[in-house]
Design an enzyme around this catalytic site. Sequence first.
Site, PDB file in Angstrom:
ATOM      1  N   ARG A  92       0.857  -1.184   0.000  1.00  0.00           N
ATOM      2  CA  ARG A  92       0.000   0.000   0.000  1.00  0.00           C
ATOM      3  C   ARG A  92       0.896   1.237   0.000  1.00  0.00           C
ATOM      4  NH1 ARG A  92       1.863   1.611   3.983  1.00  0.00           N
ATOM      5  NH2 ARG A  92       0.781   3.583   3.645  1.00  0.00           N
ATOM      6  N   GLY A  93       0.268   2.412  -0.182  1.00  0.00           N
ATOM      7  CA  GLY A  93       1.040   3.641  -0.329  1.00  0.00           C
ATOM      8  C   GLY A  93       1.211   3.902  -1.825  1.00  0.00           C
ATOM      9  N   ALA A  94       1.011   5.143  -2.240  1.00  0.00           N
ATOM     10  CA  ALA A  94       0.929   5.454  -3.673  1.00  0.00           C
ATOM     11  C   ALA A  94       2.142   4.991  -4.490  1.00  0.00           C
ATOM     12  CB  ALA A  94       0.668   6.952  -3.851  1.00  0.00           C
TER      13      ALA A  94
ATOM     14  N   ARG B  94      -6.906  -0.421  -7.206  1.00  0.00           N
ATOM     15  CA  ARG B  94      -7.272   0.670  -6.284  1.00  0.00           C
ATOM     16  C   ARG B  94      -7.403   1.944  -7.130  1.00  0.00           C
ATOM     17  NH1 ARG B  94      -4.202   1.378  -0.770  1.00  0.00           N
ATOM     18  NH2 ARG B  94      -6.254   2.114  -0.117  1.00  0.00           N
TER      19      ARG B  94
ATOM     20  N   ASP C  27      -1.920  10.815  -2.408  1.00  0.00           N
ATOM     21  CA  ASP C  27      -2.251   9.742  -3.354  1.00  0.00           C
ATOM     22  C   ASP C  27      -2.541  10.282  -4.743  1.00  0.00           C
ATOM     23  OD1 ASP C  27      -2.982   8.606  -0.514  1.00  0.00           O
ATOM     24  OD2 ASP C  27      -2.566   6.935  -1.876  1.00  0.00           O
TER      25      ASP C  27
ATOM     26  N   ASN D 217      -5.410  12.346   0.136  1.00  0.00           N
ATOM     27  CA  ASN D 217      -4.503  11.541   0.970  1.00  0.00           C
ATOM     28  C   ASN D 217      -5.365  10.796   1.983  1.00  0.00           C
ATOM     29  OD1 ASN D 217      -1.781  10.729   1.701  1.00  0.00           O
ATOM     30  ND2 ASN D 217      -2.088  11.873   3.583  1.00  0.00           N
ATOM     31  N   LYS D 218      -4.723   9.985   2.796  1.00  0.00           N
ATOM     32  CA  LYS D 218      -5.426   9.154   3.777  1.00  0.00           C
ATOM     33  C   LYS D 218      -6.492   9.944   4.539  1.00  0.00           C
ATOM     34  CE  LYS D 218      -5.183   5.721   4.317  1.00  0.00           C
ATOM     35  NZ  LYS D 218      -6.156   4.800   3.662  1.00  0.00           N
TER      36      LYS D 218
END
Length: 350
Positions: free
Chosen positions: A55-57, A95, A240, A250-251
């Site tokens: 995970r994470g862009a 995603r 993201d 973002n988150k």
Amino acid sequence: MASHNQAASPRPATVAWAGDAVEILDQTALPGAEVVLRCTTVAEVVDAITRLAVRGAPAIGVAGAYGVALAAQLHSPDSEPGHFAAAVDQLRAARPTAVNLARMVDRAAAHAAAGPGAVLAAAHEIRDQERTASFAMGELGADLLTELAGARPLRVMTICNTGGLASVERGTALAVIQTLHERGMLAEALPLETRPLLQGGRLTTWELARMGAPHRLLVDSAAAYLLSRGAADAVVVGADRIAANGDTANKVGTFALSLGARHAGVPFVVVAPESTIDMDTATGGAIQIEDRGADEVCSFHGVAVSPPGTAAVNPAFDVTPVALVTALVTDRRVVRFDTGATLAATPVGP
Ligand code: MRU
């Protein structure tokens, strides 16, 4: 008291190519265990991305590119073009919010006509570029925070996990924190636990402890209060997708954090590679926000925390309007939104 552990021994790579498989360090098992997933099919790579094993862009961009390399090896784009195209579609749709995934999948797939070796070379190049970018962001971001918040050890608040687990090495916002620490300019990091999946509580704490950086974990709902009481000198977050006007997805929780930073009068800095900027999306309103369903909210690690049948809303990301962003740090420029700079008018460095 802040945690300040000794730097730890090397860990498995976040994402790696293993000849006939994509290897992924399973982030759902951290911090308890270092489990490496060996993905030998495209469906396994898609599954790893979907359930946040990776995970994470930037990291899902790299995983997606290696997924295309695997697809090219398993289903020759020449003899099985339909199979290959379907695999590419599944990877890019795993995603929706982080632009890096579709962008890097497309970039690797563009080499399909030259054969599997060319696709793999493109995936390696993407990995290497993200690695180089993370070092550059760390340096530029640390310089900027020192300029904005003061040439003294800083207390820096952050959300989610933006370290080497979210990229291939060092990361984005956490790379800035790591660089400050290495310069002796980090008083403490203040990561939010990041509901509902605890990327901050499980992963950022793990990375900060491994780098030996002082830190204290806080619940998300304490952030604005602590900022208002002067607990942090700056807030740094990842991204993201950044729209052409600077609005930043973002988150989830990042928008609230930006409001808290504005109220407290501390800089709110977004750190992301150029690969996260999407000039084709005009404003944050046009960014698709992934909803991950009720289970993640109503249960944790398979244990129900709400009565059966509880409905939930679970956006994985939110959008912070550019008006609340002090500056964007990429690997190739600093865009000072607070002084009226724009993405379109700020030159991209070498
Ligand atoms: O749902 P996640 O854990 O993939 O969300 C990650 C984030 O929001 C990060 O802040 C973002 O990808 C930047 S990471 C370098």
